[in-house]
Design a protein around this motif. Sequence first.
Motif, mmCIF file in Angstrom:
data_model
loop_
_atom_site.group_PDB
_atom_site.id
_atom_site.type_symbol
_atom_site.label_atom_id
_atom_site.label_comp_id
_atom_site.label_asym_id
_atom_site.label_seq_id
_atom_site.Cartn_x
_atom_site.Cartn_y
_atom_site.Cartn_z
ATOM 1 N N VAL A 219 -5.054 -2.765 0.377
ATOM 2 C CA VAL A 219 -3.737 -2.328 0.849
ATOM 3 C C VAL A 219 -3.701 -2.313 2.370
ATOM 4 N N GLN A 220 -4.770 -1.833 2.985
ATOM 5 C CA GLN A 220 -4.851 -1.792 4.452
ATOM 6 C C GLN A 220 -4.709 -3.184 5.047
ATOM 7 N N LEU B 148 -3.393 -5.983 3.557
ATOM 8 C CA LEU B 148 -2.092 -6.572 3.243
ATOM 9 C C LEU B 148 -0.969 -5.975 4.087
ATOM 10 N N HIS B 149 -1.128 -4.727 4.464
ATOM 11 C CA HIS B 149 -0.102 -4.061 5.276
ATOM 12 C C HIS B 149 0.064 -4.727 6.637
ATOM 13 N N LYS C 88 1.705 -3.582 -4.442
ATOM 14 C CA LYS C 88 2.944 -3.875 -3.733
ATOM 15 C C LYS C 88 3.638 -2.579 -3.304
ATOM 16 N N VAL D 35 1.596 -1.040 -0.423
ATOM 17 C CA VAL D 35 1.753 -1.781 0.830
ATOM 18 C C VAL D 35 3.103 -1.465 1.454
ATOM 19 N N THR E 189 5.944 -3.238 1.616
ATOM 20 C CA THR E 189 6.727 -4.312 2.236
ATOM 21 C C THR E 189 7.220 -5.246 1.140
#
Length: 275
Positions: free
Chosen positions: A25-26, A28-29, A57, A60, A62
């Motif tokens: 997640v970190q 992809l953010h 998703k 994240v 976004t």
Amino acid sequence: MNHYLQQPLHFCLLIPCYNDEAGLVQALHTVDYPFELCLAVVVDDGSTQPLSAGNIKEAVGTGLSILVIRLSQNKGITAALNAGLDWIVANTTAPYIARLDCRDKCHPQRFYQQVDYLNNHKNIGLLGTWCRFATADESLVYNYTTPVAHQAIKKEMHRRNVFIHPTVMFRTALVIGGERYPYSFPHAEDYGFFWRLLQLTEGAVLAQYLVTCAISTGGLSYQNRQVQLQSRRKVVRAFGQKGWLTVQGLVKLNMLMLVPKAVLLRLKGLTNKHS
């Protein structure tokens, strides 16, 4: 019909993950690009708790499109990467494939600049960037710089891997014929893969720090350093030019095997502070 084949993607972002949803997640953010033009292909390498594209998703936060490929058991990073390449080639028409690892961070301009460069330099098939390495608390940070032009890159590849894995973007056409990460170089599969690609295309590196790579003592490279160095020697012997460049590369690797990883990281950090 597979709707991804109809989607005009500019690139797919390939990310392997094993028991590190928070790190995923970190990473992809930090992906910044028009979300309808890129797809994050996450290969869940048999995580204890299966990854869910919907949950990721949501975390994240976004509009990034995320697909999860679930491997039934942990098969290792080489198998995970190859599974991702297989899926991308079979299910998308994206012209480029980019890489990122869990906990690594992208500069907002990274993907814009790489796509633009490859669009305007048809002779280049493999493109990296300079990067920074940093611990989570940034107590240790150092810069990784390399040659940027093809001929200088080919020479330097005898001494080290010029292409830091999470920085690269390459043309999908290079793997459509079946080129994949080799299993014969454990923990240096990327080094062997990039050498193979450089037999097929020209390479380049953007002289900008567009990725920050996480330093972790729990990472595969850190924990398996001696095996990795042995594999790197095999790569140099397999692909290096006969002569002084190969000798230099092998001598350097032999010396690195005598230096503990923790000591090497500290030396790099001190050197960077004084540069």
